[in-house]
Design a protein around this motif. Structure first.
Motif, PDB file in Angstrom:
ATOM      1  N   ARG A  64      17.073  20.063 -23.746  1.00 37.67           N
ATOM      2  CA  ARG A  64      17.631  19.724 -25.049  1.00 37.67           C
ATOM      3  C   ARG A  64      18.136  18.282 -25.027  1.00 37.67           C
ATOM      4  NH1 ARG A  64      20.366  24.602 -24.586  1.00 37.67           N
ATOM      5  NH2 ARG A  64      22.398  23.570 -24.512  1.00 37.67           N
ATOM      6  N   GLN A  65      18.746  17.883 -23.899  1.00 37.97           N
ATOM      7  CA  GLN A  65      19.214  16.499 -23.795  1.00 37.97           C
ATOM      8  C   GLN A  65      18.040  15.538 -23.875  1.00 37.97           C
ATOM      9  OE1 GLN A  65      21.562  16.485 -20.151  1.00 37.97           O
ATOM     10  NE2 GLN A  65      23.389  16.189 -21.392  1.00 37.97           N
ATOM     11  N   ALA A  66      16.945  15.869 -23.205  1.00 34.97           N
ATOM     12  CA  ALA A  66      15.763  15.005 -23.234  1.00 34.97           C
ATOM     13  C   ALA A  66      15.193  14.930 -24.634  1.00 34.97           C
ATOM     14  CB  ALA A  66      14.705  15.536 -22.268  1.00 34.97           C
ATOM     15  N   LEU A  67      15.250  16.065 -25.354  1.00 41.85           N
ATOM     16  CA  LEU A  67      14.741  16.091 -26.715  1.00 41.85           C
ATOM     17  C   LEU A  67      15.470  15.073 -27.587  1.00 41.85           C
ATOM     18  CD1 LEU A  67      14.176  19.703 -28.100  1.00 41.85           C
ATOM     19  CD2 LEU A  67      12.759  17.681 -28.466  1.00 41.85           C
ATOM     20  N   HIS A  68      16.800  14.969 -27.392  1.00 50.01           N
ATOM     21  CA  HIS A  68      17.596  14.139 -28.279  1.00 50.01           C
ATOM     22  C   HIS A  68      17.730  12.714 -27.771  1.00 50.01           C
ATOM     23  CE1 HIS A  68      18.882  17.347 -30.997  1.00 50.01           C
ATOM     24  NE2 HIS A  68      18.822  18.122 -29.933  1.00 50.01           N
ATOM     25  N   ARG A  69      17.190  12.417 -26.579  1.00 47.64           N
ATOM     26  CA  ARG A  69      17.276  11.070 -26.043  1.00 47.64           C
ATOM     27  C   ARG A  69      16.214  10.211 -26.715  1.00 47.64           C
ATOM     28  NH1 ARG A  69      16.326  12.106 -20.954  1.00 47.64           N
ATOM     29  NH2 ARG A  69      18.480  12.786 -20.639  1.00 47.64           N
ATOM     30  N   ILE A  88       8.348  13.151 -28.727  1.00 47.61           N
ATOM     31  CA  ILE A  88       9.525  12.382 -28.321  1.00 47.61           C
ATOM     32  C   ILE A  88      10.255  11.909 -29.569  1.00 47.61           C
ATOM     33  CG2 ILE A  88       8.428  11.592 -26.186  1.00 47.61           C
ATOM     34  CD1 ILE A  88       8.018   8.882 -27.491  1.00 47.61           C
ATOM     35  N   HIS A  89      11.449  11.385 -29.373  1.00 46.30           N
ATOM     36  CA  HIS A  89      12.227  10.814 -30.467  1.00 46.30           C
ATOM     37  C   HIS A  89      12.398   9.313 -30.207  1.00 46.30           C
ATOM     38  CE1 HIS A  89      13.062  14.963 -31.382  1.00 46.30           C
ATOM     39  NE2 HIS A  89      13.758  14.617 -32.445  1.00 46.30           N
ATOM     40  N   VAL A  90      12.244   8.520 -31.264  1.00 45.62           N
ATOM     41  CA  VAL A  90      12.411   7.071 -31.166  1.00 45.62           C
ATOM     42  C   VAL A  90      13.397   6.634 -32.240  1.00 45.62           C
ATOM     43  CG1 VAL A  90      10.064   6.760 -30.289  1.00 45.62           C
ATOM     44  CG2 VAL A  90      10.486   6.567 -32.741  1.00 45.62           C
ATOM     45  N   PRO A  91      14.074   5.496 -32.044  1.00 43.80           N
ATOM     46  CA  PRO A  91      14.995   5.004 -33.077  1.00 43.80           C
ATOM     47  C   PRO A  91      14.255   4.727 -34.377  1.00 43.80           C
ATOM     48  CG  PRO A  91      15.357   3.870 -30.991  1.00 43.80           C
ATOM     49  CD  PRO A  91      14.091   4.652 -30.832  1.00 43.80           C
ATOM     50  N   VAL A 280      13.846   9.540 -34.809  1.00 50.62           N
ATOM     51  CA  VAL A 280      12.679   9.989 -35.565  1.00 50.62           C
ATOM     52  C   VAL A 280      11.717  10.696 -34.621  1.00 50.62           C
ATOM     53  CG1 VAL A 280      10.730   9.233 -36.970  1.00 50.62           C
ATOM     54  CG2 VAL A 280      12.934   8.068 -37.164  1.00 50.62           C
ATOM     55  N   PRO A 281      11.325  11.931 -34.939  1.00 45.95           N
ATOM     56  CA  PRO A 281      10.395  12.634 -34.051  1.00 45.95           C
ATOM     57  C   PRO A 281       8.973  12.114 -34.233  1.00 45.95           C
ATOM     58  CG  PRO A 281      10.908  14.012 -35.938  1.00 45.95           C
ATOM     59  CD  PRO A 281      11.771  12.780 -36.062  1.00 45.95           C
ATOM     60  N   ILE A 282       8.302  11.809 -33.141  1.00 49.40           N
ATOM     61  CA  ILE A 282       6.899  11.405 -33.192  1.00 49.40           C
ATOM     62  C   ILE A 282       6.142  12.153 -32.096  1.00 49.40           C
ATOM     63  CG2 ILE A 282       7.504   9.091 -34.025  1.00 49.40           C
ATOM     64  CD1 ILE A 282       6.704   8.046 -31.208  1.00 49.40           C
ATOM     65  N   VAL A 283       4.834  12.112 -32.160  1.00 50.58           N
ATOM     66  CA  VAL A 283       4.000  12.662 -31.102  1.00 50.58           C
ATOM     67  C   VAL A 283       3.229  11.484 -30.522  1.00 50.58           C
ATOM     68  CG1 VAL A 283       2.253  14.351 -30.479  1.00 50.58           C
ATOM     69  CG2 VAL A 283       3.821  14.835 -32.356  1.00 50.58           C
ATOM     70  N   ALA A 284       3.498  11.167 -29.252  1.00 52.73           N
ATOM     71  CA  ALA A 284       2.960   9.957 -28.644  1.00 52.73           C
ATOM     72  C   ALA A 284       1.999  10.291 -27.506  1.00 52.73           C
ATOM     73  CB  ALA A 284       4.105   9.091 -28.126  1.00 52.73           C
ATOM     74  N   ALA A 285       1.523   9.252 -26.843  1.00 50.21           N
ATOM     75  CA  ALA A 285       0.590   9.420 -25.726  1.00 50.21           C
ATOM     76  C   ALA A 285       0.950   8.460 -24.605  1.00 50.21           C
ATOM     77  CB  ALA A 285      -0.845   9.174 -26.194  1.00 50.21           C
ATOM     78  N   GLY A 286       0.457   8.756 -23.416  1.00 46.73           N
ATOM     79  CA  GLY A 286       0.692   7.892 -22.280  1.00 46.73           C
ATOM     80  C   GLY A 286       0.047   6.537 -22.484  1.00 46.73           C
ATOM     81  N   GLY A 287       0.705   5.509 -21.966  1.00 44.63           N
ATOM     82  CA  GLY A 287       0.162   4.159 -22.072  1.00 44.63           C
ATOM     83  C   GLY A 287       0.621   3.408 -23.302  1.00 44.63           C
ATOM     84  N   GLU A 288       1.303   4.081 -24.222  1.00 49.25           N
ATOM     85  CA  GLU A 288       1.812   3.396 -25.411  1.00 49.25           C
ATOM     86  C   GLU A 288       3.155   2.740 -25.106  1.00 49.25           C
ATOM     87  OE1 GLU A 288      -0.238   6.037 -28.953  1.00 49.25           O
ATOM     88  OE2 GLU A 288       1.771   6.588 -28.299  1.00 49.25           O
ATOM     89  N   TYR A 289       3.590   1.863 -25.998  1.00 45.30           N
ATOM     90  CA  TYR A 289       4.840   1.126 -25.790  1.00 45.30           C
ATOM     91  C   TYR A 289       5.641   1.152 -27.088  1.00 45.30           C
ATOM     92  CZ  TYR A 289       8.003  -2.501 -24.029  1.00 45.30           C
ATOM     93  OH  TYR A 289       9.104  -3.202 -23.592  1.00 45.30           O
ATOM     94  N   VAL A 290       6.884   1.651 -27.014  1.00 46.05           N
ATOM     95  CA  VAL A 290       7.740   1.757 -28.194  1.00 46.05           C
ATOM     96  C   VAL A 290       8.629   0.526 -28.280  1.00 46.05           C
ATOM     97  CG1 VAL A 290       9.479   3.125 -29.395  1.00 46.05           C
ATOM     98  CG2 VAL A 290       7.738   4.272 -27.984  1.00 46.05           C
TER      99      VAL A 290
END
Length: 335
Positions: A64-69, A88-91, A280-290
């Motif tokens: 749950r902590q990882a979810l909200h990080r 994942i969640h991003v600002p 903001v919840p998103i669905v991402a992939a490896g190799g991307e950069y936020v």
């Protein structure tokens, strides 16, 4: 309402549950739980959840902590770059650079691409001695919107009752507007050192507690770093730079004549610490950069929307250059 099994239906299940009135966090927990149970079951065992029981569906505390990080920076994962499977969640206001662009920046090496991305979105100002790969003086070869001429820092003091300290400016610059204690960064100072010094000069209060970097803004040639300090209210001893002070709630501050930068900072802090703390919840992939929204804003010379436009153009141009480079590569060598 039955939830669909499998990882591919996580996004669908979240949307369906939110449309049915379930809280956002509850919807995520349930959707992930359904996907996990489907995987553990080893097959297409459709799982029906007619009555959601949050206690049974909540994932372990660490998860749950990882979810909200909120995540920013490189995404290290074995999930392929064109298969968005990582929830994942991003600002709010972040920008995700696609995996193919990151790899291309590293000439086919994703780790090297991450290094270039870190160099572009941190440390020295944009346009310093030209951008990566021979781009122009502005960010990524676009118009820079003005060079950074002055760097400053300040502190947003927050009391246990959530009231914040605002001070009314008395000088010529933004006279009559309410802002935060802070000022210019002197040679050899870090932003944090400058913020502490300016607070002592402007309020007579020597704050020695911890500081957390909250926002960075670049506008009209000024780069400003705001720190948050959780502290008991104190009585400032004003110098000639301010003529009034007030401890107010964030809602009360909205009705005041705020400095534009402070108004933006308070809005950003409210998003990060209020009801949308999970981002903001998103669905991402490896190799991307936020890219963090503060850096997106800096790319746009203080305008978040413009920053997104600049980065869109950057991605399109990099992809075009990458395709051209790949077409010119020679085939495998033969003995």
């Amino acid at each position: 309402m039955p939830l669909l099994p499998g990882k591919k239906n996580i996004g669908h299940n979240i949307s369906e549950m939110q449309a049915s009135g379930h809280p956002h966090d509850q919807a995520i927990a349930a959707a992930l739980n359904v996907a996990r149970k489907h995987r553990e079951g080893g097959g297409l065992n459709a799982l029906h959840v007619p009555h959601l029981r949050p206690k049974k569906l909540r994932p372990p505390h660490a998860f749950r902590q990882a979810l909200h990080r909120m995540h920013t920076g490189p995404i290290h994962s074995s999930v392929a770059g064109r298969t968005d499977h990582l929830p994942i969640h991003v600002p709010s206001g972040s920008y995700v650079i696609p995996a193919d662009i990151i790899s291309g920046m590293g000439e086919g090496n994703t780790i090297a691409g991450f290094k270039h991305a870190r160099r572009m979105f941190g440390g020295s100002p944009y346009g310093h001695e030209g951008g990566p790969y021979g781009q122009g003086a502005g960010p990524y070869g676009m118009a820079s919107g003005g060079a950074i001429r002055h760097r400053a820092a300040g502190i947003l003091f927050k009391a246990p009752d959530d009231k914040i300290l605002l001070m009314r400016r008395a000088g010529r610059d933004h006279r009559g507007e309410w802002g935060l204690p802070g000022g210019g960064i002197e040679k050899g100072e870090t932003p944090e050192e400058a913020a502490r010094r300016e607070v002592k000069e402007e309020t007579g209060h020597e704050y020695e507690g911890p500081l957390a970097a909250a926002t960075k803004r670049a506008r009209e040639g000024v780069h400003f770093t705001t720190f948050i300090a959780h502290a008991e209210p104190f009585q400032p001893k004003l110098n000639d730079e301010h003529d009034a002070h007030a401890w107010v709630t964030p809602d009360q501050a909205k009705d005041m004549n705020l400095h534009p930068g402070v108004r933006s900072t308070l809005a950003r802090v409210a998003k990060a610490t209020g009801g949308s703390a999970s981002g903001v919840p998103i669905v991402a992939a490896g190799g991307e950069y936020v890219v963090h929204p503060d850096d997106v804003e800096e790319v746009g010379a203080g305008d978040l929307d413009r920053g997104h436009e600049v980065l869109d153009k950057f991605v399109k141009r990099m992809r075009k250059e990458l395709i051209g480079t790949l077409k010119k590569l020679p085939g495998p060598k033969r003995d």
